[in-house]
Design a protein around this motif. Structure first.
Motif, short mmCIF file in Angstrom:
data_model
loop_
_atom_site.label_atom_id
_atom_site.label_comp_id
_atom_site.label_asym_id
_atom_site.label_seq_id
_atom_site.Cartn_x
_atom_site.Cartn_y
_atom_site.Cartn_z
N LEU A 177 0.81 -1.21 0.00
CA LEU A 177 0.00 0.00 0.00
C LEU A 177 0.85 1.26 0.00
CD1 LEU A 177 -2.98 -1.04 2.29
CD2 LEU A 177 -2.59 -1.41 -0.14
N ARG A 178 2.15 1.09 0.19
CA ARG A 178 3.06 2.22 0.00
C ARG A 178 3.08 2.62 -1.47
NH1 ARG A 178 8.24 0.38 2.33
NH2 ARG A 178 6.96 0.49 4.23
N VAL A 179 2.77 1.64 -2.33
CA VAL A 179 2.82 1.85 -3.78
C VAL A 179 1.47 2.35 -4.30
CG1 VAL A 179 3.25 0.74 -6.00
CG2 VAL A 179 4.55 0.02 -3.98
N GLU A 180 0.39 1.69 -3.88
CA GLU A 180 -0.93 1.99 -4.44
C GLU A 180 -2.01 1.56 -3.46
OE1 GLU A 180 -4.44 2.06 -6.83
OE2 GLU A 180 -3.63 0.23 -5.94
N ALA A 208 -1.50 -2.87 12.27
CA ALA A 208 -2.68 -2.26 11.66
C ALA A 208 -2.53 -0.74 11.59
CB ALA A 208 -3.93 -2.64 12.45
N ALA A 209 -2.00 -0.16 12.66
CA ALA A 209 -1.74 1.29 12.66
C ALA A 209 -0.72 1.66 11.60
CB ALA A 209 -1.28 1.75 14.04
N TRP A 210 0.29 0.79 11.43
CA TRP A 210 1.32 1.06 10.42
C TRP A 210 0.73 1.02 9.00
CZ3 TRP A 210 5.92 3.19 10.47
CH2 TRP A 210 6.70 3.10 9.33
N VAL A 211 -0.17 0.06 8.74
CA VAL A 211 -0.82 -0.02 7.43
C VAL A 211 -1.66 1.25 7.20
CG1 VAL A 211 -2.41 -1.30 5.95
CG2 VAL A 211 -0.83 -2.54 7.43
N LEU A 212 -2.35 1.70 8.23
CA LEU A 212 -3.12 2.94 8.11
C LEU A 212 -2.21 4.13 7.85
CD1 LEU A 212 -5.76 2.32 10.91
CD2 LEU A 212 -6.27 2.75 8.49
N LEU A 213 -1.02 4.10 8.43
CA LEU A 213 -0.04 5.15 8.15
C LEU A 213 0.30 5.17 6.66
CD1 LEU A 213 3.17 5.90 10.20
CD2 LEU A 213 3.27 5.74 7.73
N GLU A 214 0.55 3.98 6.10
CA GLU A 214 0.88 3.90 4.67
C GLU A 214 -0.30 4.36 3.82
OE1 GLU A 214 3.71 3.56 3.61
OE2 GLU A 214 4.85 2.49 5.13
N ILE A 215 -1.51 3.99 4.21
CA ILE A 215 -2.70 4.42 3.47
C ILE A 215 -2.83 5.94 3.54
CG2 ILE A 215 -5.23 4.42 3.52
CD1 ILE A 215 -5.12 1.47 4.26
N SER A 217 -0.62 8.10 3.72
CA SER A 217 0.41 8.84 2.98
C SER A 217 -0.06 9.19 1.57
CB SER A 217 1.71 8.02 2.92
OG SER A 217 1.54 6.85 2.13
N HIS A 218 -1.19 8.60 1.15
CA HIS A 218 -1.79 8.91 -0.16
C HIS A 218 -2.97 9.86 0.05
CE1 HIS A 218 0.34 5.55 -2.26
NE2 HIS A 218 0.28 5.02 -1.06
N ALA A 219 -3.19 10.74 -0.91
CA ALA A 219 -4.27 11.73 -0.79
C ALA A 219 -5.63 11.05 -0.61
CB ALA A 219 -4.28 12.64 -2.02
N GLU A 220 -5.92 10.05 -1.44
CA GLU A 220 -7.23 9.38 -1.33
C GLU A 220 -7.34 8.60 -0.03
OE1 GLU A 220 -7.74 6.19 -4.26
OE2 GLU A 220 -5.61 6.37 -4.71
N GLY A 221 -6.20 8.14 0.49
CA GLY A 221 -6.20 7.43 1.76
C GLY A 221 -6.52 8.34 2.92
N MET A 254 -0.52 11.77 12.17
CA MET A 254 0.24 12.85 11.58
C MET A 254 -0.09 13.01 10.09
SD MET A 254 4.37 13.17 11.46
CE MET A 254 4.47 11.68 10.45
N PHE A 255 -0.15 11.88 9.37
CA PHE A 255 -0.48 11.94 7.94
C PHE A 255 -1.93 12.37 7.72
CE2 PHE A 255 3.33 9.27 7.26
CZ PHE A 255 3.87 9.95 6.19
N ALA A 256 -2.84 11.84 8.55
CA ALA A 256 -4.26 12.15 8.38
C ALA A 256 -4.56 13.63 8.66
CB ALA A 256 -5.10 11.26 9.28
N LEU A 257 -3.79 14.23 9.59
CA LEU A 257 -4.05 15.62 9.97
C LEU A 257 -3.57 16.63 8.94
CD1 LEU A 257 -3.25 15.64 13.81
CD2 LEU A 257 -5.37 15.14 12.61
#
Length: 340
Positions: A177-180, A208-215, A217-221, A254-257
């Motif tokens: 999910l770092r890619v897409e 699970a929190a780390w996967v959400l971090l990767e998600i 990092s994308h605008a749509e995520g 941090m990414f979500a904010l």
């Protein structure tokens, strides 16, 4: 509730001591012939020997050159569970070596393994997910997992698999999910991951929190995380007793904010007090992420006003042993002190 452990023990009628290992690499051509034998016992013994030999990267290189991977891909659908178990074990050991990972990716093993996601034997599934995890650590491997269409079934398996396999799935997803992220979002990954944030396993909560971090990092995520109201759940994990859970949760926050919706949601969930508590805790591994998250909240008038009363918390961070924490605190103070 306790879960059954996956056992790698073989049936009692299989004797690994009878596997011929003489001459090392010189035995490999014969073993490849034996893998293609119609005799079940011959195949099993050949796999036993191969499991030992592929711990040596030179043997892995030779095995790939001799075309072993085509034979092994055929055995992945064998009706005998011991053959499937040892085949996936051979591939998982090969995936520990860089030459093995590259060979497995080029040979299309990822697509061949998809049928084992529903294998009735737990160790076969575990070996399969270990291979996915190892291959996805390479950019081309993550791309191959995506191209194989594995993201939706992996998200689905998070709901039903054993805990130890869930951990492997989360590792694979974090790299892919770092890619897409679009396929994962369409498959309902946010909802599943949100549930995993409350899992009794520390490793699963953290991953699970780390996967959400990767998600995120994308605008749509970022938009999806805010829409699914994940931010309040992430905030609850800031008080988790496990440092890694705190670090990954504050990173995802941090990414979500970065988005206005994320900052608004965080303010509504009273994010500032728990984030300040992490900043004030000098030994906290999550300190850097917490400072950055608060800096984003300070861009809101109400956030800036609240944080003005806590300048001393950031001021103390200027003496932190970490240069990254010092720099983040400097930026935070500039944002907090800014006047329109």
């Amino acid at each position: 509730m306790a879960q059954p452990r996956i056992s790698a023990y073989l049936p009692p009628d299989i004797d690994p001591t009878k596997a011929a290992l003489a001459f090392g690499r010189r035995a490999l051509p014969k073993l490849n012939e034996e893998l293609q034998s119609p005799e079940l016992l011959t195949q099993q013994r050949a796999l036993m020997a191969l499991c030992d030999l592929v711990h040596d990267p030179e043997n892995v290189y030779q095995a790939i050159a001799l075309g072993f991977l085509d034979s092994l891909k055929t055995l992945l659908v064998h009706k005998n569970q011991t053959v499937r178990q040892k085949t996936t074990e051979v591939l998982s050991v090969m995936a520990l070596h860089s030459i093995g990972r590259e060979g497995l990716i080029r040979s299309g093993v990822i697509s061949a393994l998809t049928g084992l996601l529903d294998d009735p034997v737990g160790i076969c599934r575990k070996n399969t997910h270990q291979i996915f995890d190892m291959l996805a650590r390479l950019p081309e491997g993550a791309g191959a997992v995506l191209q194989a269409g594995l993201i939706p079934p992996l998200v689905l398996k998070l709901k039903t698999e054993l805990d130890e396999i869930q951990e492997l799935i989360l590792e694979t997803l974090s790299n892919c999910l770092r890619v897409e992220v679009s396929e994962a979002l369409e498959a309902g990954a946010i909802t599943v991951l949100k549930e995993k944030l409350s899992h009794p396993s520390t490793a699963i909560r953290s991953k699970a929190a780390w996967v959400l971090l990767e998600i995120s990092s994308h605008a749509e995520g970022k938009i999806a995380v805010c829409k699914e109201e994940v931010i309040p759940v992430l905030l609850s994990l800031l008080e988790d007793t496990q440092p890694e859970v705190q670090v990954n949760s504050t990173g995802a926050l941090m990414f979500a904010l970065v988005t206005p919706q994320g900052r608004s949601s965080a303010m509504g969930a009273e994010a500032i007090p728990p984030l300040l508590a992490l900043v004030a805790e000098e030994t906290s591994k999550a300190r850097l992420n917490a400072i950055k998250a608060l800096t984003l909240l300070a861009e809101l008038p109400e956030g800036r006003q609240t944080l003005l009363d806590h300048r001393d918390t950031f001021q103390r961070c200027l003496d932190d042993p970490s240069e990254a924490v010092q720099k983040a605190a400097e930026i935070a103070l500039i944002v907090i002190d800014w006047k329109p």
